[in-house]
Design an enzyme around this catalytic site. Structure first.
Site: not given
Ligand code: DON
Length: 571
Positions: A103, A378, A398, A417, A420, A449, A470
């Protein structure tokens, strides 16, 4: 090299059979190792990279490095070496399991209020666009760590397919071309020069060659992590980021460390679920939801009544996410309590049958927030090798094309990121998620995350599963495993219509087909505010090994362009 009897390429909506069909014995002995190997990823060229490495004698861990690196080249809108991720590993020989935490971390000059205006409100533009939004990347360190600690072939061989794809190029698909148009306004000059040469967006079929990225990957291949975090690449990254208004230093890069963390293990019915600990909210969320369903004696057999129980379990788990979760190296998380079945029973006791609990009735109260964004960025991949080693990895930059900033000369998109983190306690992030001081920004801290790469093992086999999406990742992975418990095959699991509730906003989002008209009417009567989504979400990749039947299967989400390949060995 294994002699190959059969290769199957599963693409959305179709399955090609090449070669002979294997006739395999179904003895328990034969079942102790998978009948071959399998990779499912969000891009055909990345799946091929994984298969290529497995064919060369690499194990699942080598293949994971190859797939990650290739995805970063062919899907830079989703992931890349300018980002981070979580790699969940299972080594079959000794059943050792670990999560490699790659991360991103907040730079040393980061501060709690850095994205706030004078009134203390979060400024989304700052945490989402441009290099000020970037955390220190973790993916290069994680790939080096995985290749050198768990792989057989070495980092340089594992990275070779990705370097080839960057150097020689590959034709863009319609999805890639669409994202360029969608995001072009956020692009930095170097990103524009790469993806909109002469001011015109590259279109479907254009061959994208990324010489700078090839060079950066080559330095990583030649020198391991130092080839990225020190020397010429580090200097280019810092120069680029700072010239663009960012705050990275050479010390930030040199000091980055990928970590190993003990996975969270959950027992549900006769299944053992291995999933990710903080700084992912995934494992705690899955545990809380399953513990509540256990307390409710959930079987899934009661149609909309079963769905209502799942929705309420989701609501309570997301409340806790906001209240308690953050980087475990910076905040005390009451993990013992949150993961105890007794706590699940306590939460479940507050669920009223066939009646919505208003989120405002659950502490801590919050304000209505933006709905979850329909993310397409992602990426996730799942791998099982012929020894039974497994990798589930969800990796990210992200938002789509990260911060939109390509560090000149490196070919690297800088992640965003930092969004987040909870930039303030009054505003939600791009995914509508709120947070508390547990997820406040601090130098060196990892943002919370939702990425949830997961293994599920039990009477119906071994499932390797995960998805981007997300805030909705967690609920997709939950629904996938609930389908698995009820006997669904892997194609059904990745394709099934989805629904989602995340505490705030107090509404249930759903894909077409998740609730029929009667179920919608019933849920509305129970007090739920339903939000019918106009487009599908998620991009789930799954592999399923059934030792009892000696079968190995894989599937890519039909919502996108990924592929799943299974290669069976001669018995
Ligand atoms: O770590 C996370 O939870 C987010 N940065 C993930 C982002 C994500 O999955 C975007 N999606 N479609």
């Amino acid at each position: 090299m294994d002699s190959l009897l059969k290769t199957r390429i599963a693409t959305p909506g179709r399955m090609l059979a090449i070669g002979l069909v294997a006739v395999l014995s179904f003895s328990a002995e034969a079942g102790s190792r998978p009948p071959g190997y399998a990779v499912a990823s969000a891009h055909p060229l990345a799946t091929d990279a994984g298969i290529e490495i497995l064919q060369q004698g690499g194990n699942a861990f080598d293949a994971a490095v190859a797939v990650s690196a290739a995805l970063g080249v062919v899907e830079p809108y989703s992931s890349g070496i300018g980002g981070g991720g979580f790699w969940l590993l299972h080594r079959q020989r000794d059943r050792f399991e670990t999560m490699v935490d790659g991360r991103e971390t907040a730079p040393q000059a980061a501060s709690r209020e850095m994205y706030q205006d004078a009134q203390g409100h979060a400024i989304a533009d700052l945490s989402q666009n441009g290099p000020i939004a970037g955390g220190i990347p973790g993916t290069p360190a994680a790939l080096d760590h995985i290749a050198s600690t768990y792989g057989k072939l070495g980092l340089a061989r594992d990275l070779a397919p990705a370097i080839r794809l960057a150097r020689e190029g590959f034709p863009l698909d319609a999805r890639f071309a669409k994202f360029i148009v969608m995001e072009s306004k956020r692009f930095s000059p170097a990103a524009q020069a790469l993806l909109l040469p002469g001011g015109k967006p590259l279109t479907e079929g254009a061959v994208l060659i990324q010489p700078d990225l090839a060079e950066t990957l080559q330095r990583l291949a030649d020198h391991g992590r130092d080839g990225f975090y020190t020397g010429a690449t580090a200097q280019q990254l810092v120069n680029g980021v700072r010239a663009g208004g960012g705050i990275w230093t050479l010390q930030d890069l040199a000091g980055y460390k990928a970590l190993e963390r003990k996975p969270i293990v959950i027992h549900f019915q006769n299944y053992r679920i291995v999933t990710v600990p903080p700084p992912s909210a995934g494992g705690v969320g899955i545990a809380e939801m399953l513990d509540q369903l256990t307390a409710l004696h959930w079987t899934g057999a009661n149609g909309v009544h079963s769905q209502q129980q799942v929705i309420e379990a989701m609501r309570r788990a997301y409340r806790d996410r906001a209240a308690y979760l953050g980087d475990p190296d910076y905040v005390e998380i009451p993990l013992k309590r949150l993961l105890s079945p007794a706590y699940g029973r306590e939460m479940a006791a507050t669920i009223q049958p066939d009646h919505a609990t208003p989120s405002a009735d659950l502490p801590p109260p919050g304000q209505p927030k933006r709905p979850a964004k329909e993310g397409v960025d992602t990426t996730h991949y799942s791998i099982i090798d012929s020894d039974g080693n497994r990798v589930a990895a969800t990796v990210t930059v992200n938002l789509v094309f990260a911060s939109g900033f390509l560090a000149p000369g490196t070919g690297v998109f800088i992640n965003d990121e930092m969004d987040d983190f909870a930039a303030s306690t009054t505003d939600s992030n791009a995914f509508g998620l709120i947070g508390s001081s547990a997820n406040a920004i601090a130098p060196g801290k990892r943002p919370l995350s939702t990425m949830t790469p997961t293994f599920v093992e039990g009477p119906k086999g071994v499932l390797v599963i995960g998805t981007p999406g997300g805030s909705r990742i967690l609920t997709m992975v939950l629904l996938g495993m609930l389908d698995f418990f009820r006997g669904a095959d892997v194609q059904t699991i990745v394709a099934a219509p989805r629904y989602h509730m995340q505490y705030l906003p107090d509404q249930v989002q759903f894909e077409k087909g998740a609730f029929d008209a009667d179920a919608q009417a019933a849920l509305t009567r129970m007090g739920y505010k339903l939000d019918a989504l106009s487009s599908p979400y998620g991009n789930m990749q799954a592999v399923l090994w059934r030792p009892a039947q000696n079968t190995l299967d894989a599937a890519a989400d039909p919502r996108a362009v990924g592929t799943a390949r299974v290669v069976l060995k001669k018995p």
